[in-house]
Design an enzyme around this catalytic site. Sequence first.
Site, PDB file in Angstrom:
ATOM      1  N   GLY A  46       0.743  -1.264   0.018  1.00 22.28           N
ATOM      2  CA  GLY A  46       0.118   0.072  -0.001  1.00 22.28           C
ATOM      3  C   GLY A  46       0.882   1.241   0.014  1.00 22.28           C
ATOM      4  N   GLN A  51       2.895  10.089   1.438  1.00 19.75           N
ATOM      5  CA  GLN A  51       4.173   9.264   1.552  1.00 19.75           C
ATOM      6  C   GLN A  51       5.187   9.785   0.333  1.00 19.75           C
ATOM      7  OE1 GLN A  51       2.401   5.256   2.298  1.00 19.75           O
ATOM      8  NE2 GLN A  51       4.328   4.988   3.289  1.00 19.75           N
ATOM      9  N   HIS A 134      -2.642   7.136   7.184  1.00 19.03           N
ATOM     10  CA  HIS A 134      -1.830   7.869   6.454  1.00 19.03           C
ATOM     11  C   HIS A 134      -2.281   9.246   6.040  1.00 19.03           C
ATOM     12  CE1 HIS A 134       2.283   6.229   6.259  1.00 19.03           C
ATOM     13  NE2 HIS A 134       1.814   5.092   5.656  1.00 19.03           N
TER      14      HIS A 134
END
Length: 178
Positions: A46, A51, A134
């Site tokens: 993932g 990120q 996230h």
Amino acid sequence: MTVRGIHLLGSPVLREAGPPVGVVDDEVRQFVADLFETMAAAHGVGLAANQVGVARRIAVVDAEGERFAMINPRIVEASGKDTAEEGCLSIPEYFAEVTRPERVILEALDEHGVRFRRELAGLPARAVQHEIDHLDGILFLDHLSLLKRQRLLAKWKKEHAGDTSYVLPPQTAEAGSS
Ligand code: NI
């Protein structure tokens, strides 16, 4: 498609909660393609927009045959409980046991702007929850006990004391090693 650099623990964007995507257009589709490419190069299950340095609500998953993009994703139902070892491309080589719901129903837009629902269990369910975290600026270490989190952070700070950048240079799929 472009393999992008991955932001590591300490990069402020990993702590940002991105705004929802308004329109799913070609630019968003290009970004999704980059996320897939970057995830594959890093051998991840993932990857979230944060990120690669972009706080917006887009992530991709590729776990046990469940491969999809999710835009503005949310969990509409969660059940069960499962504890398993978890890692993160932004915290390479660090793993810890994290307890999460075992089954979830995900609702999101796909890369064509079409709303979908998916029922997931096991690793894909875990990956979806990890990636949505996230998008809210949450990392897996936030789910650990204070003691375990502090230990992990102390080790990370020691090992990364000399780092001059928060961004891992882009890797090519061929060069990926683990
Ligand atoms: Ni992660």
